[in-house]
Design an enzyme around this catalytic site. Structure first.
Site, PDB file in Angstrom:
ATOM      1  N   ASP A  11       4.421 -43.524 -22.604  1.00 52.98           N
ATOM      2  CA  ASP A  11       4.105 -42.122 -22.910  1.00 52.98           C
ATOM      3  C   ASP A  11       2.605 -41.910 -22.703  1.00 52.98           C
ATOM      4  O   ASP A  11       1.785 -42.596 -23.319  1.00 52.98           O
ATOM      5  CB  ASP A  11       4.506 -41.822 -24.370  1.00 52.98           C
ATOM      6  CG  ASP A  11       4.338 -40.352 -24.734  1.00 52.98           C
ATOM      7  OD1 ASP A  11       3.778 -39.582 -23.924  1.00 52.98           O
ATOM      8  OD2 ASP A  11       4.737 -39.977 -25.845  1.00 52.98           O
ATOM      9  N   ASP A 106       5.605 -36.887 -18.530  1.00 45.68           N
ATOM     10  CA  ASP A 106       4.658 -37.940 -18.929  1.00 45.68           C
ATOM     11  C   ASP A 106       5.283 -39.085 -19.697  1.00 45.68           C
ATOM     12  O   ASP A 106       4.571 -39.891 -20.258  1.00 45.68           O
ATOM     13  CB  ASP A 106       3.509 -37.326 -19.740  1.00 45.68           C
ATOM     14  CG  ASP A 106       3.794 -37.258 -21.234  1.00 45.68           C
ATOM     15  OD1 ASP A 106       4.936 -36.946 -21.594  1.00 45.68           O
ATOM     16  OD2 ASP A 106       2.869 -37.523 -22.007  1.00 45.68           O
ATOM     17  N   GLU A 107       6.600 -39.162 -19.706  1.00 43.65           N
ATOM     18  CA  GLU A 107       7.255 -40.115 -20.593  1.00 43.65           C
ATOM     19  C   GLU A 107       8.464 -40.712 -19.887  1.00 43.65           C
ATOM     20  O   GLU A 107       9.186 -39.990 -19.200  1.00 43.65           O
ATOM     21  CB  GLU A 107       7.749 -39.292 -21.788  1.00 43.65           C
ATOM     22  CG  GLU A 107       7.827 -39.966 -23.097  1.00 43.65           C
ATOM     23  CD  GLU A 107       8.399 -38.986 -24.125  1.00 43.65           C
ATOM     24  OE1 GLU A 107       9.441 -39.307 -24.698  1.00 43.65           O
ATOM     25  OE2 GLU A 107       7.819 -37.899 -24.323  1.00 43.65           O
TER      26      GLU A 107
END
Ligand code: TTP
Ligand code: MG
Length: 409
Positions: A11, A106-107
């Site tokens: 993350d 983003d993860e």
């Protein structure tokens, strides 16, 4: 000992805000809030860690954020830039496993169980991914390493920003015990309030309740709460469609004109790629070759074949064919070479594969050679990557020293 199941949760830290701080030095070290202007009823997408200290949070009205932190710098989101960075981090993940599930930009969850023979311990892969992200994007990520997705996600949050947190099977309950119940996925404000009324604030307290008692209060979700309080999560990493390739590439310390040398490097790369295909039971239909010449011009050449399993020779021969017929290798010096496979499919989902043998249900269903390569993988996973090498790769090692040594004039 390799982990029976190894999941990474990666993350990015304060993602949009970190990209803005990276690109605009005047924003570094100061509170930054990303989102639309307050006069247009803008909402906070994210805030830098400096702004979070003032209580600014995602999804908060911008007007409120600027009241809490009046000296914050507000920046409008640049989605195209964030998408480009997202592509870069996903390309890094794909070097380690094709089994990944991305959550937003983003993860992502990465199932690296089958990657341990090649890349070592899950924690080492987590660190390598963090370093690659830092080197290639200038951004930091936090990584959680655990036997399942739920615990990996909890882990990635424990030491944010720039964290690397490993929770192995033996430590799951101890690490979860003190955490507030809100950390459990699916527990929103309503469930949390209900739990608190029952005197349950922490995951440890939740664990003392029976599944039956929880079911009377929370219905079917009670069963989940019972499992999650013990860190039990059998859910698989649901591979999404965004990454459908596996590749390997190498930049040489000195530019290379010798095509025999390039072809041996391709063999080494094909072997790694094929091994990862076998480890994950994947078929591919496309082989691509990437070359960067000395003037940094980069070309990609690809060929589509009937579906093939993880066989080094097929990948290697296709790449060599592309190198010989569709590039200027030999006449123009080469700086980087890479080979990849794409159009991936899990074994069994490809109909009528050219190489499928009737008696073989392993990941590598092309008869004798496939079984041999599987056996090689097993030996390597026990004895190390260099325990078995092709004769031509041994030659290659000597060449590599001559060709690639930094002392070379
Ligand atoms: P998150 O990963 O939730 O947050 P983050 O990366 O900013 O911070 P951290 O992980 O360090 O706690 O979300 C990723 C990006 O998604 C975030 O940078 C902005 C965007 N986002 C929104 O646009 N709206 C939201 O409500 C949330 C939570 C995130
Ligand atoms: Mg994030």
């Amino acid at each position: 000992m390799p982990w029976t199941r190894a999941i990474l949760h990666v993350d990015m830290d304060a993602f949009y805000a970190s990209v803005e701080q990276r690109d605009k030095p005047s924003l570094r070290g100061v509170p930054v809030v990303v989102g639309g202007p307050p006069e247009a009823r803008g909402v906070v997408s994210t805030a830098s860690y400096e702004a979070r200290r003032f209580g600014v949070r995602s999804a908060m009205p911008m007007a409120k954020a600027l009241r809490l932190c009046p000296h914050a710098r507000r920046v409008s989101p640049r989605m195209d830039v964030y998408a480009t960075e997202s592509e870069k981090i996903h390309a890094i993940f794909a070097r380690y496993t094709p089994t990944m599930q991305s959550v937003g930009l983003d993860e992502a969850y990465l199932d690296v169980t089958g990657s341990q023979a090649l890349f070592g311990e899950p924690a080492a892969m987590g660190l390598a991914i963090k370093r690659a992200i830092k080197r290639e994007t200038g951004l930091t990520a936090s990584v959680g390493v655990a036997p399942n997705r739920f615990v990996a996600k909890i882990a990635s949050d424990l030491e944010k920003p720039d964290g690397l947190t490993v929770i192995d099977e033996a430590h799951i309950e101890r690490r979860l015990t003190p955490l507030p119940v809100e950390r459990i996925w699916g527990v929103g404000p309503v469930t949390a309030a209900k739990l608190k009324k029952l005197g349950i604030d922490t995951i440890g307290q939740l664990r003392s309740w029976t599944a039956q008692a929880l079911a009377t209060h929370f219905g079917a979700f009670g069963r989940d709460l019972h499992d999650l309080s013990r860190g039990i999560d059998h859910g698989a990493v649901a591979t999404d469609t965004r990454e459908k390739s596996l590749s390997q590439e190498m930049t040489f310390p000195a530019d290379v004109k010798d095509t025999a040398f390039l072809e041996r490097e391709l063999l080494r790369q094909a072997e790694t790629v094929a091994c990862r295909m076998r480890a994950h039971g994947l078929y591919a239909r496309t082989v691509q070759l990437k070359l960067r010449y000395d003037d940094f011009t980069t070309v990609t050449r690809r060929v589509t074949l009937p579906p093939f399993g993880g066989l080094t020779d097929i990948v290697h021969q296709a790449a060599v064919g592309l190198l010989r017929t569709r590039t200027d290798a030999g006449s123009r010096p080469v700086r980087l070479i890479g080979v990849g496979v794409s159009n991936l499919d899990a074994a069994g989902t490809v109909q009528g594969s050219l190489f499928a043998g009737p008696d073989d249900n392993s990941a590598c269903v092309d008869g004798r050679r496939g079984r041999m390569e599987d056996a090689i993988d097993r030996i390597r996973s026990k004895l190390g990557q260099t325990s078995i090498m092709r004769a031509s790769l041994l030659e290659d090692d000597e060449d590599a020293e001559q060709q690639g040594s930094p002392e070379r004039p």
